[in-house]
Every structure is written in C-alpha cells, then in structure tokens.
Design a protein around this motif. Structure first.
Motif, mmCIF file in Angstrom:
data_model
loop_
_atom_site.group_PDB
_atom_site.id
_atom_site.type_symbol
_atom_site.label_atom_id
_atom_site.label_comp_id
_atom_site.label_asym_id
_atom_site.label_seq_id
_atom_site.Cartn_x
_atom_site.Cartn_y
_atom_site.Cartn_z
ATOM 1 N N ALA A 117 0.837 -1.209 0.000
ATOM 2 C CA ALA A 117 0.000 0.000 0.000
ATOM 3 C C ALA A 117 0.867 1.252 0.000
ATOM 4 O O ALA A 117 0.556 2.243 -0.688
ATOM 5 C CB ALA A 117 -0.933 -0.012 1.210
ATOM 6 N N ASP A 118 1.973 1.234 0.762
ATOM 7 C CA ASP A 118 2.884 2.386 0.795
ATOM 8 C C ASP A 118 3.493 2.647 -0.580
ATOM 9 O O ASP A 118 3.598 3.793 -1.037
ATOM 10 C CB ASP A 118 4.006 2.145 1.807
ATOM 11 C CG ASP A 118 3.505 2.115 3.244
ATOM 12 O OD1 ASP A 118 2.385 2.601 3.481
ATOM 13 O OD2 ASP A 118 4.232 1.599 4.106
ATOM 14 N N VAL A 119 3.903 1.568 -1.252
ATOM 15 C CA VAL A 119 4.512 1.702 -2.578
ATOM 16 C C VAL A 119 3.496 2.246 -3.573
ATOM 17 O O VAL A 119 3.817 3.121 -4.390
ATOM 18 C CB VAL A 119 5.094 0.356 -3.049
ATOM 19 C CG1 VAL A 119 5.512 0.431 -4.513
ATOM 20 C CG2 VAL A 119 6.278 -0.045 -2.182
ATOM 21 N N ASP A 120 2.274 1.737 -3.515
ATOM 22 C CA ASP A 120 1.230 2.238 -4.417
ATOM 23 C C ASP A 120 0.984 3.725 -4.196
ATOM 24 O O ASP A 120 0.785 4.484 -5.158
ATOM 25 C CB ASP A 120 -0.074 1.451 -4.196
ATOM 26 C CG ASP A 120 -0.001 0.042 -4.736
ATOM 27 O OD1 ASP A 120 0.901 -0.244 -5.555
ATOM 28 O OD2 ASP A 120 -0.844 -0.789 -4.333
ATOM 29 N N GLU A 121 1.007 4.152 -2.925
ATOM 30 C CA GLU A 121 0.789 5.569 -2.623
ATOM 31 C C GLU A 121 1.942 6.423 -3.161
ATOM 32 O O GLU A 121 1.723 7.513 -3.704
ATOM 33 C CB GLU A 121 0.649 5.764 -1.120
ATOM 34 C CG GLU A 121 0.317 7.195 -0.723
ATOM 35 C CD GLU A 121 0.058 7.358 0.759
ATOM 36 O OE1 GLU A 121 -0.135 8.513 1.192
ATOM 37 O OE2 GLU A 121 0.057 6.345 1.474
ATOM 38 N N LEU A 122 3.181 5.920 -3.026
ATOM 39 C CA LEU A 122 4.330 6.647 -3.552
ATOM 40 C C LEU A 122 4.233 6.801 -5.074
ATOM 41 O O LEU A 122 4.531 7.860 -5.618
ATOM 42 C CB LEU A 122 5.621 5.916 -3.179
ATOM 43 C CG LEU A 122 6.051 5.994 -1.719
ATOM 44 C CD1 LEU A 122 7.211 5.052 -1.454
ATOM 45 C CD2 LEU A 122 6.427 7.425 -1.344
ATOM 46 N N LYS A 123 3.812 5.739 -5.742
ATOM 47 C CA LYS A 123 3.654 5.786 -7.203
ATOM 48 C C LYS A 123 2.587 6.807 -7.590
ATOM 49 O O LYS A 123 2.744 7.555 -8.563
ATOM 50 C CB LYS A 123 3.286 4.400 -7.743
ATOM 51 C CG LYS A 123 4.434 3.402 -7.685
ATOM 52 C CD LYS A 123 3.988 2.050 -8.217
ATOM 53 C CE LYS A 123 5.128 1.040 -8.208
ATOM 54 N NZ LYS A 123 4.677 -0.302 -8.670
ATOM 55 N N LEU A 124 1.482 6.819 -6.824
ATOM 56 C CA LEU A 124 0.411 7.767 -7.107
ATOM 57 C C LEU A 124 0.876 9.203 -6.913
ATOM 58 O O LEU A 124 0.594 10.073 -7.746
ATOM 59 C CB LEU A 124 -0.790 7.467 -6.196
ATOM 60 C CG LEU A 124 -2.003 8.385 -6.366
ATOM 61 C CD1 LEU A 124 -2.560 8.290 -7.772
ATOM 62 C CD2 LEU A 124 -3.077 8.019 -5.350
ATOM 63 N N CYS A 125 1.608 9.437 -5.833
ATOM 64 C CA CYS A 125 2.131 10.795 -5.573
ATOM 65 C C CYS A 125 3.082 11.236 -6.655
ATOM 66 O O CYS A 125 3.049 12.394 -7.104
ATOM 67 C CB CYS A 125 2.824 10.841 -4.203
ATOM 68 S SG CYS A 125 1.701 10.676 -2.797
ATOM 69 N N ALA A 126 3.928 10.302 -7.114
ATOM 70 C CA ALA A 126 4.874 10.622 -8.176
ATOM 71 C C ALA A 126 4.149 10.945 -9.468
ATOM 72 O O ALA A 126 4.509 11.893 -10.194
ATOM 73 C CB ALA A 126 5.835 9.447 -8.386
ATOM 74 N N ALA A 127 3.091 10.169 -9.767
ATOM 75 C CA ALA A 127 2.332 10.410 -10.987
ATOM 76 C C ALA A 127 1.616 11.765 -10.919
ATOM 77 O O ALA A 127 1.569 12.509 -11.903
ATOM 78 C CB ALA A 127 1.307 9.286 -11.197
ATOM 79 N N GLU A 128 1.078 12.096 -9.741
ATOM 80 C CA GLU A 128 0.389 13.376 -9.576
ATOM 81 C C GLU A 128 1.378 14.533 -9.697
ATOM 82 O O GLU A 128 1.064 15.588 -10.270
ATOM 83 C CB GLU A 128 -0.326 13.420 -8.221
ATOM 84 C CG GLU A 128 -1.517 12.484 -8.144
ATOM 85 C CD GLU A 128 -2.140 12.465 -6.770
ATOM 86 O OE1 GLU A 128 -1.468 12.944 -5.811
ATOM 87 O OE2 GLU A 128 -3.273 11.964 -6.630
ATOM 88 N N ALA A 129 2.602 14.338 -9.165
ATOM 89 C CA ALA A 129 3.632 15.395 -9.259
ATOM 90 C C ALA A 129 4.017 15.628 -10.707
ATOM 91 O O ALA A 129 4.217 16.778 -11.140
ATOM 92 C CB ALA A 129 4.840 14.990 -8.419
ATOM 93 N N MET A 130 4.142 14.567 -11.482
ATOM 94 C CA MET A 130 4.490 14.695 -12.896
ATOM 95 C C MET A 130 3.374 15.375 -13.654
ATOM 96 O O MET A 130 3.617 16.212 -14.549
ATOM 97 C CB MET A 130 4.773 13.316 -13.498
ATOM 98 C CG MET A 130 6.065 12.675 -13.025
ATOM 99 S SD MET A 130 6.342 11.067 -13.789
ATOM 100 C CE MET A 130 6.533 11.564 -15.498
ATOM 101 N N GLY A 131 2.123 15.083 -13.278
ATOM 102 C CA GLY A 131 0.985 15.670 -13.965
ATOM 103 C C GLY A 131 0.860 17.162 -13.713
ATOM 104 O O GLY A 131 0.359 17.903 -14.552
ATOM 105 N N SER A 132 1.326 17.590 -12.507
ATOM 106 C CA SER A 132 1.204 19.019 -12.186
ATOM 107 C C SER A 132 2.388 19.820 -12.696
ATOM 108 O O SER A 132 2.395 21.037 -12.624
ATOM 109 C CB SER A 132 1.107 19.180 -10.664
ATOM 110 O OG SER A 132 2.269 18.690 -10.021
#
Length: 234
Positions: A219-234
């Motif tokens: 779950a932690d890894v999935d959250e890190l991936k999501l945060c990274a994807a959101e950072a790239m999108g912004s």
C-alpha cells in the motif's frame, strides 16, 4: 488444565512468549487476525450453508464430489470475517491403517486427524485465512489428543501449505478424484506434544506478521507511485 474446543477457537492470539519467536509482537497484526472468527457448525442451517459453500468453491474447478460432504464422524467449522462466511474446513478421525498411517513417518498405530473440505472465498485467497485454518487445526488436534493432523493436498497448491510450515511426505501420488493427472500428496503437523504445538503457533504468527506487513508495504509503494504520478501531472 486442558483447553476445550471453544477455548481454542476463542483464543485467537495464543498470547504466549513462543508466539513471537519468529516475529516481534505487533498489535496491528493481532487486530487483523481477530477480525476472523472460527466456530464449529452446530445446526442444520449452518450445515446446509457449509455444503453450498463447498460446492460453490470446488465445482468451478471440476473437483467436487458428493463424497466430499461431511460424514457423521466429522466436525465441521466455519470462518467468518465481520459476520460474513469466508472459509470452511472439516476434521475427521482417520480410519486405522489409512493412507495417512501408511505414509506419515512414525504414523502407524497413532491417532491421526484428517483435515479436508478446506475452501476459501475467492477474494480472500492469499490473505490470512490459510494460516488461521492451519493453526486452529493443529490446536484442535492437540487438545483432542491426536498425534498428527494431516491432509491430502493437490500437488499444485501443496506449496501453500508447506510454506506455512506443514511437513510434506514424498510418496507415490494418490489420485483421490480418480484422475491420473490430479496428484495428491500428504502433508501434516505433529500435534502430540507442547513442543510440536508451539512450533505451529510460532509459524502461524510469523505467517500473519509477514502477510500483514507486506500488505502495508504494498500500500505504501502504491501511494508513492500515485504521488509521483500526480507530481508529474502538475
């Protein structure tokens, strides 16, 4: 003092020092384990529910036979998660000179309790359930005075049981379904002494700890991936 069946099934933590030999005590793990409740089936309605659950689990796999349904000598159990039926299993005294007596090292002349009808609701496979079932089977075998608790397991899923800690036997495969392509093997726990049951308890907690911890890491890894994807999108 010897535990009764109800004591065994209610004592979900087995809170003794031996429990934490392989893994540290973690209250989060214990809370997750307590969400599952095991109880013996005691009435006709529950027995019908048990049969329906077994058919639903095994028929799609082509593995169901009416011979698999409980006999008078069997004790049937269910596992619930927050009140929902998620797994079943059955305990039956093995007949003298059974396949278990012939194949388990030192098994001749011993009291052996057979585990069968282990069925788990699809969405709970790979979770804590197998460990909960195996632990309780070992504990119940011990308090009932059996020397071994054993099961016949298909070759394809045998590693799930042996990875938990049961002892596999190398022998000529059995063919319970009469299909020469379906190989069945014996796996067991010794349950005749406190030392043997301590082994099953410590193995089970290590299994629970590993499952819950790895689920949290995923779950932690999935959250890190999501945060990274959101950072790239912004």
């Amino acid at each position: 003092m010897q535990l009764t069946d109800d004591d065994v099934l209610a004592n979900q933590d087995m809170d003794s020092p031996i429990t934490y030999v392989a893994s540290p005590r973690d209250d989060h793990v214990l809370r997750e384990v307590r969400k599952y409740q095991t109880s013996e089936i005691a009435n006709v309605h529950e027995l019908q529910e048990y049969g329906d659950f077994l058919r639903g689990a095994l028929k799609p796999l082509g593995l169901f036979s009416e011979d698999f349904l409980p006999r008078a000598s069997s004790e049937c159990y269910k596992v619930t998660f927050r009140g929902q039926l998620v797994a079943i299993f059955r305990l039956t005294p093995a007949a003298p000179e059974s396949a278990f007596h012939r194949t388990i090292p030192g098994g001749r002349g011993k009291k052996i309790l057979e585990v069968n009808n282990v069925a788990v609701e699809q969405s709970y496979k790979g979770d804590l359930l197998l460990g909960i079932i195996m632990r309780n089977c070992a504990l119940l075998s011990h308090v009932k005075g059996y020397d071994f608790v054993a099961g016949l397991i298909r070759y394809e899923i045998l590693p799930l049981f042996t990875d938990f800690g049961t002892i596999p036997v190398r022998h000529t495969p059995f063919h319970v379904l009469g299909d020469e392509d379906v190989h069945d093997f014996v796996t067991y726990f010794m349950t005749d002494s406190k030392e043997h049951i301590d082994y099953a308890i410590s193995r089970s907690y290590h299994y629970f700890h590993r499952k819950v911890t790895m689920r949290g890491i995923a779950a932690d890894v999935d959250e890190l991936k999501l945060c990274a994807a959101e950072a790239m999108g912004s």
